[in-house]
Scaffold this active site. Structure first.
Site, mmCIF file in Angstrom:
data_model
loop_
_atom_site.group_PDB
_atom_site.id
_atom_site.type_symbol
_atom_site.label_atom_id
_atom_site.label_comp_id
_atom_site.label_asym_id
_atom_site.label_seq_id
_atom_site.Cartn_x
_atom_site.Cartn_y
_atom_site.Cartn_z
ATOM 1 N N GLY A 180 137.906 -51.545 67.954
ATOM 2 C CA GLY A 180 137.393 -52.416 66.903
ATOM 3 C C GLY A 180 136.149 -53.194 67.305
ATOM 4 N N SER A 219 136.751 -47.303 68.603
ATOM 5 C CA SER A 219 135.446 -47.237 67.919
ATOM 6 C C SER A 219 134.916 -45.814 67.766
ATOM 7 C CB SER A 219 134.420 -48.127 68.624
ATOM 8 O OG SER A 219 134.823 -49.479 68.577
ATOM 9 N N HIS A 235 150.773 -49.447 70.906
ATOM 10 C CA HIS A 235 149.363 -49.745 70.607
ATOM 11 C C HIS A 235 149.003 -51.088 71.251
ATOM 12 C CE1 HIS A 235 145.730 -50.804 68.439
ATOM 13 N NE2 HIS A 235 145.604 -49.522 68.177
ATOM 14 N N GLU A 269 143.344 -45.493 75.003
ATOM 15 C CA GLU A 269 142.553 -46.419 74.187
ATOM 16 C C GLU A 269 142.137 -47.623 75.028
ATOM 17 O OE1 GLU A 269 143.157 -45.946 69.731
ATOM 18 O OE2 GLU A 269 144.726 -47.293 70.419
ATOM 19 N N LYS A 301 146.172 -49.364 60.374
ATOM 20 C CA LYS A 301 146.525 -50.761 60.713
ATOM 21 C C LYS A 301 146.951 -51.502 59.432
ATOM 22 C CE LYS A 301 143.454 -50.345 64.600
ATOM 23 N NZ LYS A 301 142.630 -50.979 65.622
ATOM 24 N N GLY A 330 139.167 -48.003 62.321
ATOM 25 C CA GLY A 330 138.281 -48.370 61.216
ATOM 26 C C GLY A 330 137.710 -47.190 60.439
ATOM 27 N N ASN A 335 144.686 -44.323 62.145
ATOM 28 C CA ASN A 335 145.540 -45.513 62.218
ATOM 29 C C ASN A 335 144.956 -46.566 61.273
ATOM 30 O OD1 ASN A 335 147.006 -47.772 62.912
ATOM 31 N ND2 ASN A 335 146.107 -47.984 64.956
ATOM 32 N N GLU A 390 147.373 -53.526 70.231
ATOM 33 C CA GLU A 390 147.556 -54.701 69.359
ATOM 34 C C GLU A 390 149.027 -55.120 69.336
ATOM 35 O OE1 GLU A 390 145.574 -53.090 65.907
ATOM 36 O OE2 GLU A 390 143.670 -53.205 66.983
HETATM 37 P P1 PGA Z 1 139.073 -48.521 66.051
HETATM 38 O O1 PGA Z 1 140.669 -48.563 66.361
HETATM 39 O O2 PGA Z 1 138.731 -47.056 65.841
HETATM 40 O O3 PGA Z 1 138.885 -49.335 64.836
HETATM 41 O O4 PGA Z 1 138.402 -49.047 67.266
HETATM 42 C C1 PGA Z 1 141.290 -47.594 67.140
HETATM 43 C C2 PGA Z 1 142.745 -47.922 67.311
HETATM 44 O O5 PGA Z 1 143.074 -49.095 67.482
HETATM 45 O O6 PGA Z 1 143.624 -47.034 67.266
#
Ligand code: PGA
Length: 261
Positions: free
Chosen positions: A184, A223, A106, A178, A17, A245, A15, A108
Site C-alpha cells: 500500500g 504495490s 496477512h 509480501e 481488503k 489496491g 485482495n 495487516e
Molecule cells: P497492495 O496490497 O497491492 O495494495 O500493496 C497488497 C496486499 O496487501 O496483499
C-alpha cells in the site's frame, strides 16, 4: 524444465481488503467476467478474488451462475470450527460457500489484529481441515530489512507455520512473500529483490520437503500494478502475485493477470 517453462502455473489473487460493498463487488465481477469472455487468460494462469465477508455470497453466485473462471477467496477466518466467538467466521462456513483460497497471516492481520505465529498456524490448520488452499503471507518490515534480517524474519515465519507438516499439506499451501514496507506504499521490491527472497523461501521449503517445494507456488505482493507485474512474474521463483489496491479495478487486475506471458 525451468520454472519459467511453458508448463508453469501462475496464481494472481486480488485482495480487496475492506473495500467494495456487495453492490460494487457484483459490478466489478461483471466487468471481470466480460473482460475474460472477450479474451481468456493464458493457459496455466488462474485468478482468485478475495472480497469481504459481506460480499462472498453475492460474488459466489455471480461467478457460478455465469461460469466465470475466477476462484473465490476469503481474507481470513477463525481457527475454530464454531462456538462463542462473536463476530468471527469459521473455515467451515467459507468452504460451504465454495471458497477455494483463504489468505492467512496477512501483515495487516499480524500488525493490526495481534495475530501471532501461533494463531497463524492454527488458522492454516483450519483452512486445510476444510480442504481449502491457504495463502500464507510472510514478509519483513523496513526496520528488519535495514537490519539485515529480511531472510531470517521470513524463515522464522515459514518454520512456525509449516514445520512438521507432511507433503500432502505442504503441497496444498501457497506462500505469498509480501514485504511489509511495500504494501500500500507505492514502493515495490525490484525484480532482483523479489527473486532473491522467493529463492530463499524456496530453499526453506526444500528443507521441509525437496520434491513438494518445487511445485509450491510463491506469490509476490506489495504495490503490484500493471506497470511492474511483468518484471515480477518474469522472476523464476515468483509464481504469482497477491494484489491489493490495483485489484479493485477490473481492467487493472486483468491486465496484471495477463502479464505473466
Ligand atoms: P497492495 O496490497 O497491492 O495494495 O500493496 C497488497 C496486499 O496487501 O496483499
Amino acid at each position: 524444465m525451468s520454472r519459467n517453462g511453458s508448463g508453469r502455473r501462475v496464481l494472481v489473487s486480488g485482495n480487496w481488503k475492506m473495500n467494495h460493498t456487495h453492490y460494487e463487488a457484483i459490478r466489478v465481477v461483471q466487468k471481470l467476467a466480460a473482460l475474460l469472455r472477450a479474451a481468456p487468460l493464458p493457459d496455466g494462469t488462474d485468478i482468485s478474488l478475495h472480497p469481504s465477508f459481506t460480499s462472498l455470497r453475492s460474488v459466489q453466485t455471480a461467478l457460478e451462475s455465469d461460469s466465470v473462471p475466477i476462484a473465490l477467496g476469503a481474507q481470513t477466518c477463525h481457527f475454530e470450527d464454531g462456538g462463542a466467538y462473536t463476530g468471527e467466521v469459521s473455515a467451515e462456513m467459507l468452504s460451504k460457500l465454495n471458497v477455494r483460497y483463504v489468505i492467512v497471516g496477512h501483515s495487516e492481520r499480524r500488525a493490526l489484529f495481534g495475530e501471532d505465529d501461533e494463531v497463524v498456524r492454527l488458522k492454516l490448520d483450519a483452512v486445510l481441515r476444510h480442504a481449502m488452499t491457504p495463502i500464507l503471507c510472510v514478509g519483513e518490515t523496513l526496520a528488519q530489512r535495514e537490519a539485515g534480517m529480511a531472510e531470517s524474519t521470513v524463515s522464522g515465519q515459514l518454520i512456525a507455520a509449516l514445520k512438521d507438516r507432511g507433503p500432502e499439506a505442504l503441497g496444498s499451501i501457497v506462500v505469498a512473500y509480501e514485504p511489509v514496507w511495500a504494501i500500500g506504499t507505492g514502493l515495490t521490491a525490484s525484480g532482483d529483490d523479489a527473486q532473491a527472497m522467493s529463492a530463499a523461501i524456496r530453499r526453506e521449503l526444500e528443507l521441509l520437503d525437496g520434491d513438494v517445494s518445487r511445485s509450491m507456488l510463491i506469490q509476490y505482493g506489495g504495490s503490484v500494478t500493471p506497470a511492474n507485474a511483468g518484471e515480477l512474474l518474469a522472476c523464476p521463483d515468483v509464481d504469482g502475485l497477491l494484489v491489493g489496491g490495483a485489484s479493485l479495478d477490473a481492467d487493472k487486475f486483468v491486465s496484471i493477470a495477463r502479464s505473466g506471458r
